[in-house]
Scaffold this active site. Structure first.
Site, PDB file in Angstrom:
ATOM      1  N   GLY B  73       0.813  -1.212   0.000  1.00  0.00           N
ATOM      2  CA  GLY B  73       0.000   0.000   0.000  1.00  0.00           C
ATOM      3  C   GLY B  73       0.847   1.263   0.000  1.00  0.00           C
ATOM      4  O   GLY B  73       0.514   2.247  -0.657  1.00  0.00           O
ATOM      5  N   GLN B 184      -7.471   0.052   3.972  1.00  0.00           N
ATOM      6  CA  GLN B 184      -8.294  -0.502   5.047  1.00  0.00           C
ATOM      7  C   GLN B 184      -9.672  -0.946   4.553  1.00  0.00           C
ATOM      8  O   GLN B 184     -10.409  -1.617   5.271  1.00  0.00           O
ATOM      9  CB  GLN B 184      -8.479   0.521   6.175  1.00  0.00           C
ATOM     10  CG  GLN B 184      -7.204   0.846   6.933  1.00  0.00           C
ATOM     11  CD  GLN B 184      -6.717  -0.300   7.811  1.00  0.00           C
ATOM     12  OE1 GLN B 184      -7.478  -1.176   8.224  1.00  0.00           O
ATOM     13  NE2 GLN B 184      -5.424  -0.321   8.105  1.00  0.00           N
ATOM     14  N   GLY B 205      -2.152  -6.284   0.266  1.00  0.00           N
ATOM     15  CA  GLY B 205      -2.575  -7.675   0.424  1.00  0.00           C
ATOM     16  C   GLY B 205      -2.720  -8.165   1.853  1.00  0.00           C
ATOM     17  O   GLY B 205      -3.648  -8.916   2.169  1.00  0.00           O
ATOM     18  N   CYS B 329       3.275   7.462  23.207  1.00  0.00           N
ATOM     19  CA  CYS B 329       4.239   6.557  23.804  1.00  0.00           C
ATOM     20  C   CYS B 329       4.279   5.205  23.128  1.00  0.00           C
ATOM     21  O   CYS B 329       5.182   4.428  23.353  1.00  0.00           O
ATOM     22  CB  CYS B 329       3.952   6.395  25.285  1.00  0.00           C
ATOM     23  SG  CYS B 329       4.254   7.922  26.166  1.00  0.00           S
TER      24      CYS B 329
END
Lengths: 145, 399
Positions: B73, B184, B205, B329
């Site tokens: 992607g 997504q 993929g 964090c």
């Protein structure tokens, strides 16, 4: 794993969590914006730190460094606690990732802030080595800037 | 660890499905020929590659010749943005304007920032508190020199699904190229390049049961972007490098499988997702992030005030739950996720984020286990948090 076994041990089983109702010194450092706040409570008898507790909002290393720092000063004299460095806290945890070193700085500063508060409560002058870089602000966050 | 492992991070990556793996295996060993070679032995790979292209295309309502395989992607996103810029430069327009959003994946955001340094101007559209882009704002941002609109189909952190079709119609009416990062979305919600009116679409993929290291860029004919990667001229000269045949075959098999089972699976997943949302967003000082209904079927995301996300993840890991967070964090940065800040969350609250993304292998019992563990960990961390007032049951901060 990001962290050493020791960091994970102190994170999963933090020592000295809590508050001290009639503390002789309380210090809070950090900033909610940065995602780390540490609050240290000290009980001091003569010049010995007889008890220490902490509360921390922060990541795994923030909690682990708080826990380790409290262990390192409990039962020690004020003079000894004043010499505690962030590097010593990190080393005692078998190291921290580079981008987490600021957590150990916060732990050192939280203890210094609590000791400074102890002097202030007694009406004594705060020793120069306990003054933090951004003491004027309510929450110190030197590590983030 | 005495707990079973519960994988609730499918938006990060997924396991290769058995179907995909079985389709791939022959291409590692028996049929390993280079598709570019002439001899008959290599033809099996070439045929498989073209079958994969056709299979992938049919799942997107595209034509096979509009699919270009990439390494994933990120490469597809880079290619789309930089390729359009270069295409325009070849036509004599060396600067121009790009419209994108503040909540894109870094593969788009950092490429847009790179193009800014090269002299392009970029508009980063804001989103509302649910993470939605307003199509009217896209239209208003269009300028005579706008060369590209790039809006993600679904957000990786908060799961919000964008009105791609509406934006596509605006782009087409204004004759502006439209790219969507659908990493997504593909394999999770129906994707139709004609309905969406997109010119470019990126997919990956490993987000839907295919292997890592393979993705694709859909390029609507007759658009032909100049290559990002030079070399031996594979993919009709658009993307060089010996083709990742097993990867392409596995990705296509996985997508076909996902597309075939999507309707039934999404009903199941959405019910489990809503169970998570109903169970966790009602905790005190907790809230759902992203749109309440226009969201990916498997993704439930939250913020819990007074708790830091990385600490939450580490405790969940100790309970056998794999999840993720947009807290500072949990990354190398000091700032929480740009997505959480873009939906208007203050830094302090954005640090307490949790994303649970469900997939095919999560039965309801695992969701029930998550629903037991998350509130317990949140309470435990709040109890040791100096910014949580235990008696009052609320944070000490006024934000």
């Amino acid at each position: 794993m990001l962290y050493s076994d020791k960091v994970m041990d102190h994170f999963e089983h933090p020592r000295n969590v809590g508050e001290i109702a009639e503390a002789d010194g309380v210090g809070q450092v950090g900033n909610p914006k940065c995602g780390d706040i540490m609050k240290m409570y000290l009980k001091i008898d003569g010049d010995v730190i007889t008890d220490v507790k902490f509360k921390t909002f922060g990541c795994g290393s923030a909690i682990a460094t708080s826990s380790m720092a409290t262990e390192m000063i409990k039962g020690k004299t004020i003079a000894e606690a004043m010499t505690l460095t962030n590097a010593a806290v990190a080393e005692a945890l078998d190291g921290l990732p580079a981008h987490k070193m600021h957590c150990s700085v916060l732990a050192e500063e939280a203890i210094k802030a609590a000791l400074a508060d102890y002097y202030r409560r007694k009406g004594e002058e705060v020793p120069a080595e306990l003054r933090l870089p951004c003491e004027e602000e309510e929450h110190c966050c030197s590590a983030c800037h | 660890m005495s707990h079973p492992m519960i994988y609730a991070d499918h938006a990060a990556t997924t396991a290769v499905t058995d179907t995909a793996l079985n389709a791939m295996l022959p291409h590692f060993t028996a049929a390993y020929g280079n598709p570019s070679s002439l001899y008959r032995f290599a033809q099996e790979g070439k045929t498989a590659l073209e079958q994969a292209r056709a299979q992938l295309a049919s799942c997107l309502n595209a034509r096979p010749e509009e699919i270009y395989f990439t390494s994933g992607g990120t490469e597809a996103d880079n290619w789309a943005l930089r390729g359009v810029a270069e295409l325009m430069a070849l036509k004599g327009k060396s600067t121009g304007h790009i419209i994108t959003t503040a909540i894109e994946h870094h593969a788009v955001l950092h490429t847009a920032q790179y193009l800014e340094k090269k002299g392009y101007e970029v508009t980063y559209l804001p989103v509302d508190r649910d993470g939605l882009v307003d199509p009217a704002a896209v239209e208003q941002a269009i300028r005579p020199d706008t060369i590209l609109i790039s809006v993600m189909a679904a957000n990786n952190e908060i799961g919000t699904i964008q009105p791609i079709q509406e934006i596509g119609a605006i782009a087409r009416a204004n004759k502006i190229l439209f790219h969507t990062d659908a990493v997504q979305a593909v394999g999770h919600i129906p994707v139709d390049v004609e309905e969406w009116q997109v010119d470019l679409l990126s997919l990956s993929g490993h987000k839907f049961g295919g292997p890592k290291g393979i993705g694709a860029l859909y390029m609507k004919k007759p658009l032909r972007l100049p290559p990002l990667i030079q070399g031996g001229g594979q993919e009709k000269g658009r993307r060089s490098g010996t083709e990742n045949v097993p990867g392409a075959v596995g990705m296509a098999a996985a997508l076909q499988e996902a597309a075939e089972g999507m309707e039934a699976e999404n009903v199941r997943l959405a019910a489990l997702r809503d169970k998570l949302i109903d169970g966790l967003s009602v905790l005190p000082y907790a809230r759902l992030t992203g749109h309440p209904t226009r969201r990916l079927p498997g993704t439930a995301s939250f913020v819990f005030e007074g708790v830091e996300g990385e600490a939450l993840l580490l405790h969940l890991d100790a309970k056998g739950i794999c999840a993720s967070s947009g807290s500072a964090c949990s990354s190398a940065s000091l700032d929480p996720s740009h997505v959480l800040l873009s939906i208007g969350l203050p830094h302090a609250i954005a640090h307490g984020s949790l994303r649970l993304s469900l997939g095919a292998k999560n039965p309801e019992e695992e969701v029930d286990y998550i629903l037991e563990q998350v509130p317990a960990v949140v309470s435990y961390l709040r109890e040791m948090s100096p910014v949580w007032d235990k008696e009052a049951g609320k944070p000490t901060w006024e934000l």
